[in-house]
Design an enzyme around this catalytic site. Structure first.
Site, PDB file in Angstrom:
ATOM      1  N   CYS A 131       0.896  -1.086   0.205  1.00  0.00           N
ATOM      2  CA  CYS A 131       0.181   0.097   0.015  1.00  0.00           C
ATOM      3  C   CYS A 131       0.692   1.218  -0.014  1.00  0.00           C
ATOM      4  CB  CYS A 131      -0.961   0.263   1.034  1.00  0.00           C
ATOM      5  SG  CYS A 131      -2.017   1.560   1.408  1.00  0.00           S
ATOM      6  N   CYS A 134      -0.324   4.185   2.287  1.00  0.00           N
ATOM      7  CA  CYS A 134      -0.098   3.848   3.677  1.00  0.00           C
ATOM      8  C   CYS A 134       1.314   4.172   4.016  1.00  0.00           C
ATOM      9  CB  CYS A 134      -0.235   2.378   4.107  1.00  0.00           C
ATOM     10  SG  CYS A 134      -2.050   1.672   3.530  1.00  0.00           S
ATOM     11  N   ASP A 135       2.159   3.654   3.111  1.00  0.00           N
ATOM     12  CA  ASP A 135       3.582   3.396   3.541  1.00  0.00           C
ATOM     13  C   ASP A 135       4.578   4.541   2.753  1.00  0.00           C
ATOM     14  OD1 ASP A 135       2.722   1.744   5.470  1.00  0.00           O
ATOM     15  OD2 ASP A 135       3.334   0.004   3.989  1.00  0.00           O
TER      16      ASP A 135
END
Length: 302
Positions: A131, A134-135
């Site tokens: 993701c 997300c990261d």
């Protein structure tokens, strides 16, 4: 007899449980493995509202679990084998018991497809991610790679191109499956490099990802020194139990309305398992809260 049975103990399921319990509903959480779901494997979360400093997925779930357990829910660690949503009272069968409830909230999530390369699991959260939203910020200003050829891969590459130094997009075919216009737009970015007819053959690095080996169709092998590899080759929603009983979209995700209703009276879905445009911890939590609210309203009709 439960007021609500929640299938899955990730962020959506735990939030649904929190709201259900606060509404005074007798609540059961059925979870096959452990509370938290995939977010437990995330080393740092920077974009969850209310936390000015990064928090690990494990810490976030531990805090949410403590909050939920304060209301004394029933939590059972058993795999769901069969469901029956055809009657007013819903039944959920595991290998050990049959549970009955007035309403059900399905929050069993999805699993990202993996590459199947050695050390992929070992380096997950240490440079291997599924993701970019997300990261990605953890690799700001660094060289990264994305593997995949669909819309998700191109979208993630576009996002990364704005915050990372060089972005390599690795795809096993000679052409992308993603929308042509999006591919052309990405191709204009000076820091994005397409590596087609290729596949990731090895991951390098002791404790953190340091490079990936890429094998090209003609046999040439190259090594890309990158700090992160974002795998975007698809995901599989955990909906096998519900095929033929609940409306699913072509990709297997549960179709709901904005109130998380599935179309079957008393059955709701929340989190990554349902059709939606953004899958994040915050959106999963929102889904869980909404599902619990309308489950409570459903209970009022009994």
């Amino acid at each position: 007899m439960y007021d609500v049975i929640i299938l899955g103990g990730g962020p959506a399921g735990l939030t649904a449980a929190l709201y259900s319990l606060r509404y005074g509903m007798k609540t059961l959480i059925l979870e096959e493995l452990y509370l938290g779901g995939q977010i437990v494997n995330t080393s740092e979360i920077e974009n969850y509202p209310g936390f000015s400093e990064p928090i690990s997925g494990e810490e976030l779930i531990a805090s949410l679990e403590k909050q939920v357990r304060a209301y004394n829910p029933d939590i059972v660690y058993e795999a769901v084998k069969e469901v029956n949503f055809g009657q007013t009272i819903k039944s959920i069968a595991t290998s050990q018991k049959i549970y009955e409830g007035k309403t059900v909230i399905i929050a069993m999530g999805q699993n990202p497809k993996q590459l199947g390369v050695d050390r992929e699991k070992e380096l997950r959260g240490k440079g291997v991610s599924y993701c970019a939203t997300c990261d990605g910020n953890f690799f700001r200003g660094k060289d990264v790679a994305v593997v995949g050829g669909g819309d998700t891969a191109i979208t993630e590459a576009e996002f990364l191109s704005r915050i990372c130094s060089d972005v390599y997009v690795i795809h096993r075919r000679s052409e992308f499956r993603a929308a042509k216009a999006e591919v052309e737009k990405l191709n204009k970015a000076s820091n994005v490099h397409f590596i087609l007819s290729s596949k990731v053959s090895a991951l390098k690095g002791e404790t953190l990802l340091e490079a990936v080996d890429v094998k090209q169709t003609e046999g040439t092998q190259i090594t890309l020194p990158v700090s992160a590899l974002f795998v975007a080759v698809g995901a599989v929603p955990n909906t096998a139990l519900f095929k033929g009983g609940i409306s699913l979209d072509p990709n297997g995700y549960i179709v709901t309305d904005e109130d998380m209703r599935t179309g079957i009276s008393g059955v709701f879905a929340a989190g990554d398992i349902r059709r939606k445009s953004l899958r994040q911890v915050s959106t999963a939590a929102a889904d869980g809260a909404i599902a619990a609210h309308w489950a409570m309203n459903e209970i009022g009709s009994f």
